[in-house]
Design an enzyme around this catalytic site. Structure first.
Site, short mmCIF file in Angstrom:
data_model
loop_
_atom_site.label_atom_id
_atom_site.label_comp_id
_atom_site.label_asym_id
_atom_site.label_seq_id
_atom_site.Cartn_x
_atom_site.Cartn_y
_atom_site.Cartn_z
N HIS A 179 0.83 -1.20 0.00
CA HIS A 179 0.00 0.00 0.00
C HIS A 179 0.87 1.25 0.00
CE1 HIS A 179 -2.98 -2.94 1.49
NE2 HIS A 179 -3.87 -2.14 0.94
N ASP A 250 -4.80 -5.72 -8.08
CA ASP A 250 -5.03 -5.11 -6.77
C ASP A 250 -5.26 -3.62 -7.01
OD1 ASP A 250 -5.26 -4.93 -4.02
OD2 ASP A 250 -3.35 -5.90 -3.61
#
Length: 476
Positions: A179, A250
């Protein structure tokens, strides 16, 4: 034509529990679908109404969700999951149970109008300092995890919901959260084939309909992360493993591929690069996704086709694979509300003698949740206070010292204590001068001096409840 193809491969997130006007317009114009998060969920009935509204604009819209069970839940984000997560199921080691649990999750999703579950995590737990997978994995043994992954896939798809194995080729050896930065796996080709790729091969053999590459670099495959890497997607996943389904990225706004979290220009570049590499569906999960972001991505994809960077045939292929995930499933099975707790009880393990001499003080030690899990309710205190009258409950942050009267027995509850030095030190310090039962709800770590350690293998509602029941049954 190209604009509609470009729109058809996008799966954005959005804010709110009803579909905003911009989203309805985009769906009507051919948007591939959406990804739902906890912010979009009130209860199952509301989600069903939301997905029905989207289908009112266009049949065949893809609705994806991260419903892994355990710590990562969207349907139960307000309460905690009613089924144990992957590590707990892996601890039980019963693929038939895993298939039933996955089927129960999928039956709920089907009734809610969800077409693809972005689960299971086929990653292995390979490093104690892994910051993002942890209890989301079924374990560390490649063959055992392969059996669990295959069972989860079959259970999910038996209810008509597509499963999505992630994060190819496996995130568990990394100590970086994608992330926020780009991880590089310290693994050679031979190591990957002997370990990480084994569960993905099992998922493919089980007929998994979707696979999600990870935002991570395998140095021997080149400098690009798997999401943007033709060798990873076209060469290994499709060529070697024989996967023929849909490749779903993702969230592309993650810093590992966008450059910095939420960078729209980086996001557009990543979207084009992912399609060129062989990805099909592009997840744009950020809460800031809106009509302007969708338009920017459609323009970037169209410009790449015009420039010859992205062949139109590749874009059309991706569009067809995304559309294959859009059929709304009809519920097959009834949901058994007792299954999750029964499974969680089987996953609890005790090291030492866990016994309550009297009503204890429960100290729930809070640490920040992972980005993947988000702020889902957690803690043992409320459960044990209900089952053992007189139980006191204290919540502290990290290694903060709790206010506990001298001599009183403590049940100290942690999440991945081994990853937080201040928390591990707190367990050791308290256990040195009083009787402490340590309840670990993350990945089991070393014993820290407590008279007993209870490993739940996850922090779901049912896993916490199972630990509380065990302790209550031991009370004098």
């Amino acid at each position: 034509m190209v604009d509609r193809l470009a729109r058809s491969v996008l799966l954005p997130g959005f804010a709110g529990t009803t579909a905003p006007d911009w989203l309805l317009r985009e769906v009507a114009d051919g948007l591939g679908g959406v990804v739902l998060f906890g912010r979009n969920v009130t209860d199952d009935e509301q989600v069903a109404a939301l997905t029905a509204r989207l289908r009112g604009e266009r049949d065949g819209v893809v609705v994806g969700i991260d419903e892994e069970g355990g710590d990562v839940t969207r349907l139960d984000a307000a309460t905690g999951s009613r089924v144990p997560g992957p590590l707990a199921l892996g601890a039980v080691g019963d693929p038939a149970l895993t298939r039933r649990v996955a089927g129960q999750l999928a039956a709920r999703l089907a009734a809610c109008g969800v077409t693809v579950n972005l689960a299971p995590s086929a990653d292995l737990t390979l490093h104690a300092d892994d910051p993002i997978i942890g209890v989301r994995s079924f374990g560390s043994d490649p063959r055992a995890v392969a059996g669990q992954v295959a069972a989860f896939v079959r259970g999910t798809q038996g209810e008509g919901v597509a499963a999505c194995a992630k994060h190819f080729p496996g995130h568990g050896a990394s100590t970086t959260d994608s992330h926020f930065a780009l991880p590089a796996l310290p693994r050679e080709d031979a190591e990957l084939r002997a370990a990480e790729l084994v569960p993905f091969a099992a998922a493919v053999e089980a007929g998994v309909r979707a696979v999600m590459p990870g935002h991570l670099v395998v140095p021997s495959w080149g400098e690009l992360p798997a999401t943007l890497n033709p060798r990873a997607i076209t060469g290994v996943l499709r060529g070697e493993l024989g996967f023929t389904g849909t490749v779903i990225t993702d969230a592309l706004e993650m810093a590992a591929v966008a450059g910095s979290l939420g960078d729209v220009d980086g996001l557009a570049q990543a979207a084009v690069a992912a399609l060129v590499a062989g990805a099909d569906a592009l997840c744009v999960g950020g809460e800031t996704a809106d009509a302007a972001v969708v338009a920017r991505l459609v323009d970037a994809i169209g410009e790449a086709v015009k420039a010859g960077t992205l062949p139109e045939e590749r874009l059309a292929e991706a569009s067809a694979r995304v559309a294959a995930l859009g059929a709304a499933p009809a519920p097959v099975s009834e949901v058994d509300p007792a299954l999750g707790l029964a499974a969680a009880r089987r996953a609890v393990r005790v090291r030492g003698e866990a016994r309550l001499a009297a009503a204890p003080v429960v100290v729930d030690v809070e640490v920040p949740p992972t980005m993947a899990a988000g702020p889902v309710p957690w803690g043992l205190g409320s459960h044990l206070a209900e089952l053992v009258p007189g139980t006191a409950v204290v919540r502290v942050a990290g290694g903060d010292e709790p206010a506990v009267e001298p001599g009183r027995q403590v049940v100290l509850v942690t999440r991945d204590a081994h990853r937080h030095a201040d928390v591990a030190a707190l367990v050791t310090r308290l256990a040195a001068d009083r009787e402490v039962v340590h309840v670990e709800t993350g990945v089991p770590g070393p014993e820290l001096g407590a008279v007993a350690t209870i490993d739940t293998h996850g922090g779901s509602y049912v896993s916490l409840r199972a630990a509380a029941e065990l302790l209550a049954a031991s009370a004098d």
